[in-house]
Write a protein that holds these residues in place. Structure first.
Motif, PDB file in Angstrom:
ATOM      1  N   LEU A  12       0.829  -1.197   0.000  1.00 38.76           N
ATOM      2  CA  LEU A  12       0.000   0.000   0.000  1.00 38.76           C
ATOM      3  C   LEU A  12       0.868   1.253   0.000  1.00 38.76           C
ATOM      4  CD1 LEU A  12      -2.799  -1.053   2.483  1.00 38.76           C
ATOM      5  CD2 LEU A  12      -2.433  -1.703   0.107  1.00 38.76           C
ATOM      6  N   ARG A  13       1.964   1.229   0.791  1.00 42.54           N
ATOM      7  CA  ARG A  13       2.848   2.381   0.828  1.00 42.54           C
ATOM      8  C   ARG A  13       3.516   2.591  -0.522  1.00 42.54           C
ATOM      9  NH1 ARG A  13       6.573   0.749   4.490  1.00 42.54           N
ATOM     10  NH2 ARG A  13       8.296   0.579   3.035  1.00 42.54           N
ATOM     11  N   VAL A  14       3.961   1.493  -1.132  1.00 39.71           N
ATOM     12  CA  VAL A  14       4.623   1.596  -2.427  1.00 39.71           C
ATOM     13  C   VAL A  14       3.663   2.105  -3.487  1.00 39.71           C
ATOM     14  CG1 VAL A  14       5.688   0.249  -4.262  1.00 39.71           C
ATOM     15  CG2 VAL A  14       6.305  -0.188  -1.892  1.00 39.71           C
ATOM     16  N   ALA A  15       2.437   1.644  -3.461  1.00 37.97           N
ATOM     17  CA  ALA A  15       1.468   2.070  -4.473  1.00 37.97           C
ATOM     18  C   ALA A  15       1.232   3.562  -4.419  1.00 37.97           C
ATOM     19  CB  ALA A  15       0.153   1.321  -4.275  1.00 37.97           C
ATOM     20  N   ALA A  16       1.366   4.152  -3.262  1.00 39.29           N
ATOM     21  CA  ALA A  16       1.206   5.604  -3.158  1.00 39.29           C
ATOM     22  C   ALA A  16       2.247   6.317  -4.010  1.00 39.29           C
ATOM     23  CB  ALA A  16       1.352   6.046  -1.707  1.00 39.29           C
ATOM     24  N   THR A  17       3.394   5.696  -4.155  1.00 38.77           N
ATOM     25  CA  THR A  17       4.466   6.315  -4.908  1.00 38.77           C
ATOM     26  C   THR A  17       4.206   6.282  -6.394  1.00 38.77           C
ATOM     27  OG1 THR A  17       6.027   5.574  -3.236  1.00 38.77           O
ATOM     28  CG2 THR A  17       6.939   6.223  -5.346  1.00 38.77           C
ATOM     29  N   VAL A  18       3.762   5.146  -6.904  1.00 37.92           N
ATOM     30  CA  VAL A  18       3.822   4.949  -8.346  1.00 37.92           C
ATOM     31  C   VAL A  18       2.475   4.931  -9.041  1.00 37.92           C
ATOM     32  CG1 VAL A  18       5.969   3.678  -8.145  1.00 37.92           C
ATOM     33  CG2 VAL A  18       3.817   2.427  -8.132  1.00 37.92           C
ATOM     34  N   GLY A 141       5.776  -5.288  -3.228  1.00 39.33           N
ATOM     35  CA  GLY A 141       4.497  -5.749  -2.715  1.00 39.33           C
ATOM     36  C   GLY A 141       4.477  -7.250  -2.468  1.00 39.33           C
ATOM     37  N   LYS A 142       5.242  -7.992  -3.279  1.00 39.11           N
ATOM     38  CA  LYS A 142       5.316  -9.446  -3.122  1.00 39.11           C
ATOM     39  C   LYS A 142       6.469  -9.865  -2.208  1.00 39.11           C
ATOM     40  CE  LYS A 142       4.244 -11.836  -6.887  1.00 39.11           C
ATOM     41  NZ  LYS A 142       4.175 -12.301  -8.303  1.00 39.11           N
ATOM     42  N   VAL A 339       3.232 -13.691  -2.911  1.00 40.63           N
ATOM     43  CA  VAL A 339       3.790 -12.852  -1.852  1.00 40.63           C
ATOM     44  C   VAL A 339       4.534 -13.740  -0.857  1.00 40.63           C
ATOM     45  CG1 VAL A 339       3.277 -11.188  -0.029  1.00 40.63           C
ATOM     46  CG2 VAL A 339       1.889 -11.224  -2.117  1.00 40.63           C
ATOM     47  N   VAL A 340       5.753 -13.355  -0.495  1.00 40.08           N
ATOM     48  CA  VAL A 340       6.537 -14.097   0.484  1.00 40.08           C
ATOM     49  C   VAL A 340       6.016 -13.731   1.871  1.00 40.08           C
ATOM     50  CG1 VAL A 340       8.841 -14.554   1.393  1.00 40.08           C
ATOM     51  CG2 VAL A 340       8.526 -14.084  -1.045  1.00 40.08           C
ATOM     52  N   VAL A 341       5.509 -14.711   2.602  1.00 42.24           N
ATOM     53  CA  VAL A 341       4.795 -14.417   3.855  1.00 42.24           C
ATOM     54  C   VAL A 341       5.388 -15.146   5.050  1.00 42.24           C
ATOM     55  CG1 VAL A 341       2.600 -13.865   2.721  1.00 42.24           C
ATOM     56  CG2 VAL A 341       3.108 -16.238   3.319  1.00 42.24           C
ATOM     57  N   ASP A 342       6.664 -15.526   4.998  1.00 39.80           N
ATOM     58  CA  ASP A 342       7.249 -16.318   6.081  1.00 39.80           C
ATOM     59  C   ASP A 342       7.133 -15.630   7.435  1.00 39.80           C
ATOM     60  OD1 ASP A 342       7.998 -18.374   4.371  1.00 39.80           O
ATOM     61  OD2 ASP A 342       9.949 -17.479   3.940  1.00 39.80           O
TER      62      ASP A 342
END
Length: 455
Positions: A12-18, A141-142, A339-342
């Motif tokens: 979500l934070r990254v999407a704000a950028t691009v 995001g992933k 998405v890596v969710v470990d």
């Protein structure tokens, strides 16, 4: 517990950028600044490029649904690229709009069509750095942070002054646990421009280091950035509200959340913020209602876990069990989308599942990304298995930057209490409760129980 707030909000934070600038500006809201997305600045397309297969929207009916301007823009751009698959700018803009849509819906299935659009654009306009930033956003995001770092550096090589490329590099370094390098990257990024993109990241870096006054000042600046679309301002207001909670100003936090909800009436991060305020005030019924509303709007595991914790504290154990099961299913959906969710699974299993499984997940997550949050997850899994001497080493590592994060402080205090270090345990448990008395309904109750035993 509420362990997933930062990890699943990376996207979500990254999407704000691009994503937002192109998605909204193309819909006619010219007040949104979008200098990075000026089509005239993009390289010329050679007519020798072969057509690139257009994106078929039919398998993804959720992509263009809803009433947001972004959803409408996704629909419009799908029609454009279907009509002309060789339009690299539109392919890029479709990818950016889909990344923004992930921000609005937390739907990880949108990563695949977004990546397809970016890859099509990259074939047509290989020198377009913004396309690489979009690909880096998906990798972030992933949770593919090493790949995101490499992609961001490629974008910077193409366009050294592109702020969003530097922002993606910063995000990748943070999530790889390379905090010194991230500090250097923040300086380069901030020297290029002072706006939401840069200020929010500088604020987060200060927050990680426990520098709350600096985090507050820069987040206020981010929230006051001119010309933003409502959803972006709302998101910045929600982050400001969280920092105001940490600073001991619940009234100010409530005002920030209300300001966000005035802009976006169903703004899930602000609803969740209000839910945590309700937990801190002992209003569990209100907290459950607000967490349910937030999870209905955006199905993030964070909100469902918050609901389950409130249900647990209210004695509704059957309802809580269903909420935790739903959160686990949502985490698996992210995993199925690549998405890596470990680390996220480790915390969920440690609190509501099998500690041995939690340890395996935490070890895998820490090996890939030795961040303070991965160290905390590893510490918590070890604590749940009774291996508190080992847990203490990882907990100390999690606090090495000076973070005041109440989850990290609560975990540290519980581990110290188990080791018999009453003074250190009391300090960290009291800090957790003072920083955010609503960080988790069940966690708050357990922290208070531990403090009572220490007395």
């Amino acid at each position: 517990m509420n362990p997933l707030s930062r990890s699943f909000l990376i996207a979500l934070r990254v999407a704000a950028t691009v994503g937002l600038a192109v998605a909204i500006a193309a819909c006619g809201q010219s007040s949104v600044p979008s200098p990075s997305f000026d089509a005239s600045a993009s390289p010329e397309r050679s007519p020798s490029h072969p057509p690139v297969a257009s994106i078929d929207p039919s398998p993804r009916p959720s992509a263009p649904t809803g009433t947001s301007a972004t959803a409408a823009e996704v629909t419009r751009l799908l029609a454009v690229v279907n009509a002309d698959p060789t339009d690299g700018n539109s392919q890029r803009d479709l990818g950016l709009a889909l990344v923004q849509r992930v921000r609005e819906t937390a739907d990880p299935s949108l990563y695949a069509p977004a990546l397809a659009a970016f890859e099509a654009a990259h074939k047509i306009t290989p020198d377009d750095a913004e396309v690489l930033v979009g690909i880096a956003a998906i990798q972030l995001g992933k949770h593919q942070f090493a790949a995101a770092l490499a992609t961001a550096e490629q974008a910077i090589a193409l366009s050294p002054s592109l702020v969003t490329a530097h922002a993606a590099k910063f995000d990748a370094l943070i999530e790889l646990g390379r905090y010194d390098a991230a500090t250097d990257a923040a300086g380069v990024m901030f020297a290029l421009r002072s706006d939401l993109t840069t200020l929010a990241r500088v604020s987060y870096l200060a927050e990680l280091k426990g520098e709350l006054p600096a985090a507050l000042i820069t987040m206020r600046g981010a929230a006051a950035s001119p010309g933003l679309a409502p959803e972006n301002t709302a998101f910045a207001q929600a982050l400001l509200g969280n920092l105001l909670v940490y600073s001991g100003d619940p009234a100010g936090a409530e005002a920030a959340y209300e300001a966000a909800l005035a802009l976006v009436p169903t703004h899930a991060p602000s609803l969740a913020g209000q839910a945590r305020l309700a937990v801190g005030a002992g209003r569990l019924d209100d907290a459950m209602t607000l967490f349910q509303l937030a999870s209905d709007v955006v199905p993030l595991p964070e909100y469902v876990i918050g609901l389950g914790d409130a249900q647990t504290a209210a004695g509704r154990t059957s309802d809580a069990a269903r909420s935790y099961a739903l959160a686990r299913a949502e985490v698996q959906l992210f995993k199925a989308a690549g998405v890596v969710v470990d680390v996220d699974l480790a915390l969920l299993e440690a609190d509501h599942g099998d500690p041995a499984t939690a340890l395996a997940d935490a070890q895998a997550g820490y090996a890939a990304t030795p961040t303070i949050r991965a160290a905390d997850a590893l510490a918590w899994a070890l604590h749940r298995l009774g291996r508190d001497s080992e847990a203490k080493k990882r907990s100390d590592e999690a606090l090495r930057l000076g973070s005041i994060d109440p989850i990290l402080r609560y975990h540290a205090g519980a581990i110290e209490a188990a080791l018999g270090d009453a003074k250190a345990a009391r300090r960290n448990l009291e800090m957790a409760l003072r920083t955010d008395p609503g960080f988790s309904a069940s966690g708050v109750a357990e922290a208070r129980r531990l403090l009572a035993t220490l007395e």
